[in-house]
Structures are given as structure tokens and as C-alpha cells.
Design a protein around this motif. Structure first.
Motif, PDB file in Angstrom:
ATOM      1  N   GLY A  89       9.858   7.738 -10.081  1.00  0.00           N
ATOM      2  CA  GLY A  89      10.789   6.887  -9.356  1.00  0.00           C
ATOM      3  C   GLY A  89      10.299   6.523  -7.972  1.00  0.00           C
ATOM      4  O   GLY A  89      10.780   5.556  -7.368  1.00  0.00           O
ATOM      5  N   ARG A  90       9.386   7.325  -7.451  1.00  0.00           N
ATOM      6  CA  ARG A  90       8.732   7.000  -6.185  1.00  0.00           C
ATOM      7  C   ARG A  90       7.318   7.590  -6.247  1.00  0.00           C
ATOM      8  O   ARG A  90       7.060   8.532  -6.992  1.00  0.00           O
ATOM      9  CB  ARG A  90       9.493   7.608  -5.010  1.00  0.00           C
ATOM     10  N   PRO A  91       6.369   7.042  -5.480  1.00  0.00           N
ATOM     11  CA  PRO A  91       5.030   7.626  -5.466  1.00  0.00           C
ATOM     12  C   PRO A  91       5.065   9.019  -4.851  1.00  0.00           C
ATOM     13  O   PRO A  91       6.014   9.395  -4.163  1.00  0.00           O
ATOM     14  CB  PRO A  91       4.223   6.659  -4.581  1.00  0.00           C
ATOM     15  N   PHE A  92       4.028   9.804  -5.102  1.00  0.00           N
ATOM     16  CA  PHE A  92       3.888  11.064  -4.377  1.00  0.00           C
ATOM     17  C   PHE A  92       3.955  10.784  -2.884  1.00  0.00           C
ATOM     18  O   PHE A  92       3.438   9.771  -2.394  1.00  0.00           O
ATOM     19  CB  PHE A  92       2.548  11.734  -4.693  1.00  0.00           C
ATOM     20  N   ASP A  93       4.565  11.702  -2.140  1.00  0.00           N
ATOM     21  CA  ASP A  93       4.585  11.546  -0.686  1.00  0.00           C
ATOM     22  C   ASP A  93       3.179  11.666  -0.109  1.00  0.00           C
ATOM     23  O   ASP A  93       2.813  10.947   0.815  1.00  0.00           O
ATOM     24  CB  ASP A  93       5.499  12.596  -0.057  1.00  0.00           C
ATOM     25  N   PHE A  94       2.394  12.576  -0.657  1.00  0.00           N
ATOM     26  CA  PHE A  94       0.991  12.733  -0.271  1.00  0.00           C
ATOM     27  C   PHE A  94       0.330  13.680  -1.254  1.00  0.00           C
ATOM     28  O   PHE A  94       0.997  14.239  -2.142  1.00  0.00           O
ATOM     29  CB  PHE A  94       0.834  13.223   1.175  1.00  0.00           C
ATOM     30  N   ALA A  95      -0.966  13.855  -1.097  1.00  0.00           N
ATOM     31  CA  ALA A  95      -1.731  14.787  -1.927  1.00  0.00           C
ATOM     32  C   ALA A  95      -2.461  15.768  -1.016  1.00  0.00           C
ATOM     33  O   ALA A  95      -2.819  15.432   0.123  1.00  0.00           O
ATOM     34  CB  ALA A  95      -2.731  14.034  -2.806  1.00  0.00           C
ATOM     35  N   VAL A  96      -2.687  16.987  -1.508  1.00  0.00           N
ATOM     36  CA  VAL A  96      -3.425  17.995  -0.751  1.00  0.00           C
ATOM     37  C   VAL A  96      -4.496  18.609  -1.647  1.00  0.00           C
ATOM     38  O   VAL A  96      -4.287  18.803  -2.849  1.00  0.00           O
ATOM     39  CB  VAL A  96      -2.498  19.106  -0.202  1.00  0.00           C
TER      40      VAL A  96
END
Length: 551
Positions: free
Chosen positions: A163-170
Motif C-alpha cells: 500500500g506504500r513503498p518501504f520507508d527505507f532500507a538498511v
């Protein structure tokens, strides 16, 4: 305003291709994109469990009738993987004994992120490799770039389906395996998108044609969310900790002579052969891009990598950092550097290390976060249980300062190449409503070859729910990445230094309970109240998207 990169991807790919081969015909039309299977899945839907090795095969391994280098025989001898049903989240209430009595209110999704650890991308043709020493040999090591790209492509597809993209990746460190410049740049190209040419030295094509062998160039679409990384021992030490990087090692890596390391037999793999056979007496093709990096140089490469966000949290002369990944919201990501370059040596260089200067900085960051009532996530390569005995700051001291911070709920790590979960502090005589979770993630390179989606949800009842959903890359069964998965599982039946199990089924049984997790943890009222001042998505992606994927 954040523009969803999948709308710009065709334009960015074309621009990159033009710049990459300026004055020449674009390679985009001839460089393959490796496909994924038709439907997306996480380990909630399906997993790749190990085949049960036949007793005859195990006897051959014990008697020396089958060597780990003979990976062309693995499949016929019953070493590999099979597809199996997925597994539900395992709920943990050790830190939240009051959760069942407190039903959720208006739930809000605070973070939705993708984590990878230990991609350890390998230049198997480098003359400083230890490929001649079987206990360190990876049967699947020549396919490392294809595997990591498959993980990134899988994560991007799930992000697009959400429903939304990942906020960020680590990324929890050990981006490269040999700490070489070319290895790290392959990783960065995979993350940011572009043409990846995983060959070094000669321009090899062991299986004629495009996209059908480990040395063929391929196109990565990248991941279109901001990404951040910690550095690991493999990013700045000789083969992960056997010695510190020095000018002699750098010169040897760029040259053609096999590096003379007195402890283990050195050797590289012949990139002109279909199975990348080991060479222990011969010469490699020189390549200046194989330069092993000092720690600060590795950090500079991340800083100058391009992609989002600019600098990826790094700053000049510093290998650790603290950022606010969600603009204007009370969430802090603290990234530690636990690499021991000062006294790196055989048996100790791979372990975690924290000096007093960084520890003092960490304390200041946590104090600031507590004063602002922020939610805190800590990222490092090493877990607190993987520290060097004479580290200036011990793993126990690090755990204690994280435990003392009211906002710290999660410490995510790599290094161990397996899935593990720890509670800090260990509950005494039952459940406890204080502390935080420390989670180790398996390597994307070695079996079980998984990454992870983490979602943190405020349940509006005094508790957070942390959904941890593991993913195996969604490669097709005829792909190079899936071939690597089969070889990686087969290798686990051989005892080794870096993963001394020998019993692949026992490893799998131990790993399963730490793969899909639902962790309940209390949230301090002041942190909850600060978070409540902001708007958050009410759609819980773990429940709405990840749970409902249909493979």
C-alpha cells in the motif's frame, strides 16, 4: 514531495545506459534483466528448505569421496533445496506480559522497512582469495552478484505491491567479501540500478551467450527507496579479519601473482571455466579495480554512491552516524561501526569492536533521543554477543546503554549468517515490561539466503507490535540465483570455519524459530504521546499485504 521511482525507472535506466557507453550503441537492449517467478512471496507463503542428504552422500563426504569443490555433483547426489509451505509469525510476549489484556486501539504503522545483511559480494578471480582452502570455499561464491540483485529485485517488487513503498532500507554490513573496490561498487550499482559487470581481469564468457553465466553483465533496476548501511569486518579487512589492509595487500590484489599468505592455501577461481574451477598455481589477470579498501575509503564510497538519500548518512571522516529517516517525525536511526581495524588478526579481526569515542557519541545520541521522546532503532554489523574480549567497550556495556534508553526498541545486526533473536535484559523469573529486542539476520549470500521486512506498529494500548517477515529471493528455478541457492544449501553439509554445522537439517531446524516473528514490546507513554502528534498510515502492511500474497 517524494516521487515514486518506479515511474522514473525507464528514464533513469536509459540515461544510465547512454552515459555508461557514451559514443557507442546502448547496451540496455542487449543486457539481460534476470526475471523473478510469476507471483511474489515471503516466507509466510513458501520457504526453500534443505533436502535430506542421503546417507551414501554423507558417507562420501566423510570419506573424502565428495569434495565441496565438486559442486557439479551436488544435485545428482541429493544436495540442494526443495520448496515447502511457509510459516506464520511466532508471537513473543516476554517483554509484554500485559499485552493480551490490553486490546489494540487505533493502530498506526510507524515504520515499514527492508533489511539485508552480509551480501558479501565476491570477486572470485582476485589473486588474494583463499579459494584454495576448502574450509573457506563457497561452492556458490561465483554467483554472489546475481544472488544479491535477486534479493533487491524481490524487495522492490514487494514494495511496489504494498500500500506504500518501504520507508527505507538498511544493510547490516559486510557488503563486500574481500573488501575490494570493485566488489563494493558492484553492490552499489545493484542498489542504485545500472549495468553490473561482475567480471574482473580478462573479459570472460565461460558459457557463450548473454546472461547465462556468472561473468555476464546484467541490468539491475535497483531499489527506489532511501537506503543506509553499516560497515562490517569484510568491508575493510583481509578476507574479513585475517589481517589488516596494507599497501602490500593492495598491490598484490591488483597484480597477477597469487598472494602468499602463510596460514592458508591461497588461490582464485578461473573465470573462463563454466564452474569457476580453483587455481592455486598460476597467474591471474591484473586489475586495478581490485584494490582492498581502508575503512574510511569504504565509508567514502558509500558517501559518494549516489542514489537516495545523498551520502546515505555518512559524513567526511566518520564511519558511524545518526539520522532522522522520516522527515519531521520522532524516529531516530543510529548506525554503529563495529569494525576492528586497529588490532585485526587471525581469529580476532572478525569480532566486534567499539572504542570509547564512539561509545561516548552513542550515549549523547541516546540522551538526545530520550529528551525528544523519540523511537530509536540501532543498526550495527555485530551483535552484542560477537564482541572481541578486549574491545574498549564490551558487548555487555553496549547492551546496557541501549537498555537504559527509553526509546530503543530494536537493535538489528548481521555477521552470524543465521537468524537469531535475543532479549535485553534476559527476563528474570518470567516476563518483563522493560528492555529491547536484538535481532540477527541471516546472510543474503549463504543458506538460508534470506532478507527481512520489518514493520513497527503502535497498537495504541501501551505496546508496539514488531512484525519481522523473512524473504527468500523470488528467482525462477532455472536462474543463476536459484542455482546458487541449491549450491549454498549443499555446501552446508560440509563442515567449514565460517559455518561449522555439517548437519544442514539441524541448522534449518534451529533457524526456523527466528525467521518470522511478531514481537510485542511496551512503549513509554512519553514516546507514545510524541508519536501521536504526527500522522501515520493506518494500513498495517504486514497484515494487509505480506500475509495476503498469493504465490
Amino acid at each position: 514531495m517524494r516521487i515514486h521511482m518506479k515511474l522514473l525507472r525507464p528514464i533513469c535506466t536509459t540515461v544510465f545506459a547512454v552515459l555508461f557507453v557514451a559514443g557507442c550503441e546502448s547496451r540496455e537492449s542487449t543486457t539481460p534483466v534476470y526475471p523473478l517467478c510469476e507471483s511474489a512471496y515471503t516466507s509466510l507463503q513458501a520457504v526453500w528448505e534443505p533436502l535430506t542428504p542421503p546417507e551414501t552422500t554423507l558417507s562420501m563426504i566423510d570419506d573424502g569421496g565428495l569434495e565441496v569443490t565438486e559442486h557439479g555433483r551436488f544435485e545428482e547426489l541429493g544436495l540442494g533445496v526443495r520448496r515447502a509451505e511457509g510459516n506464520e509469525w511466532i508471537e513473543h510476549l516476554e517483554l509484554a506480559p500485559g499485552y493480551p489484556a490490553s486490546p489494540p486501539g487505533e493502530r498506526r504503522s510507524l515504520l515499514y522497512i527492508w533489511q539485508a545483511a552480509d551480501p558479501q559480494v565476491i570477486d572470485e578471480e582476485s589473486p588474494i582469495r583463499l579459494e584454495g582452502f576448502e574450509l573457506l570455499y563457497r561452492s556458490h561464491g561465483h554467483l554472489s552478484t546475481q544472488v544479491f540483485e535477486a534479493h533487491v529485485r524481490t524487495a522492490q517488487r514487494i514494495s511496489d505491491l504494498s500500500g506504500r513503498p518501504f520507508d527505507f532500507a538498511v544493510l547490516a554490513g559486510d557488503l563486500s567479501d574481500g573488501g575490494q573496490l570493485n566488489e563494493l561498487r558492484w553492490v552499489l550499482t545493484i542498489l542504485n540500478g545500472g549495468i553490473v559487470d561482475p567480471d574482473s581481469g580478462y573479459d570472460d564468457d565461460p558459457v557463450p551467450g548473454a546472461g547465462n553465466d556468472y561473468n555476464d553483465p546484467f541490468l539491475s533496476d535497483g531499489i527506489d527507496v532511501p537506503w543506509y548501511a553499516a560497515l562490517g569486518n569484510h568491508d575493510a579487512l583481509y578476507n574479513g579479519g585475517f589481517a589488516a589492509v596494507d599497501e602490500n595487500l593492495r598491490k598484490a590484489a591488483q597484480g597477477s601473482s597469487i598472494y602468499d599468505f602463510p596460514v592458508f592455501v591461497n588461490g582464485f577461481r578461473d573465470g573462463s571455466t563454466p564452474d569457476a574451477v580453483v587455481v592455486t598455481a598460476g597467474r591471474a589477470q591484473p586489475d586495478p579495480s581490485r584494490t582492498p579498501l581502508y575503512l574510511e575509503e569504504a565509508a567514502d564510497e558509500l558517501f559518494n554512491a549516489g542514489g537516495l538519500p545523498p551520502g546515505h548518512g555518512m559524513s567526511a571522516g566518520k564511519t558511524y552516524y545518526s539520522i532522522k529517516p522520516l522527515e519531521g517525525k520522532p524516529v531516530r536511526l543510529v548506525v554503529l561501526c563495529t569494525v576492528n581495524t586497529g588490532s585485526a588478526g587471525l581469529g580476532t579481526g572478525s569480532l566486534g569492536y567499539l572504542d570509547q569515542e564512539q561509545f561516548d557519541w552513542l550515549q549523547q545520541e541516546l540522551d538526545a533521543a530520550d529528551a525528544a521522546h523519540e523511537l530509536v532503532i540501532v543498526l550495527s554489523h555485530h551483535s552484542t554477543g560477537d564482541f572481541l574480549n578486549d574491545s574498549p567497550v564490551s558487548g555487555a556495556e553496549l547492551a546496557a546503554v541501549l537498555e537504559a534508553s527509553s526509546g530503543v526498541v530494536l537493535h538489528i545486526t548481521g555477521h552470524g549468517h543465521r537468524n537469531l533473536n535475543f532479549i535485553h535484559p534476559q527476563p528474570q523469573g518470567g516476563a518483563d515490561e522493560s528492555g529491547y529486542w536484538e535481532l540477527m539476520l541471516a546472510s543474503t549470500l549463504d543458506y538460508p539466503m534470506q532478507s527481512r521486512i520489518i514493520e513497527i506498529v503502535d497498537d495504541d494500548n501501551g505496546y508496539l507490535s514488531i512484525y519481522c517477515t523473512n524473504i527468500g529471493h523470488n528467482s525462477t528455478e532455472d536462474s543463476l540465483a536459484h542455482k546458487s541457492r541449491r549450491l549454498a544449501a549443499g555446501r552446508r553439509s560440509f563442515e567449514g570455519i565460517t559455518d561449522a554445522y555439517g548437519d544442514v537439517e539441524a541448522l534449518w531446524a534451529e533457524d526456523l524459530p527466528a525467521q518470522n516473528l511478531l514481537l510485542r514490546i511496551p512503549i513509554p507513554p512519553e514516546v507514545h504521546n510524541e508519536l501521536a502528534k504526527h500522522d501515520w498510515p493506518t494500513r498495517i502492511e504486514s497484515e494487509e499485504t505480506l500475509k495476503n500474497l498469493r504465490d
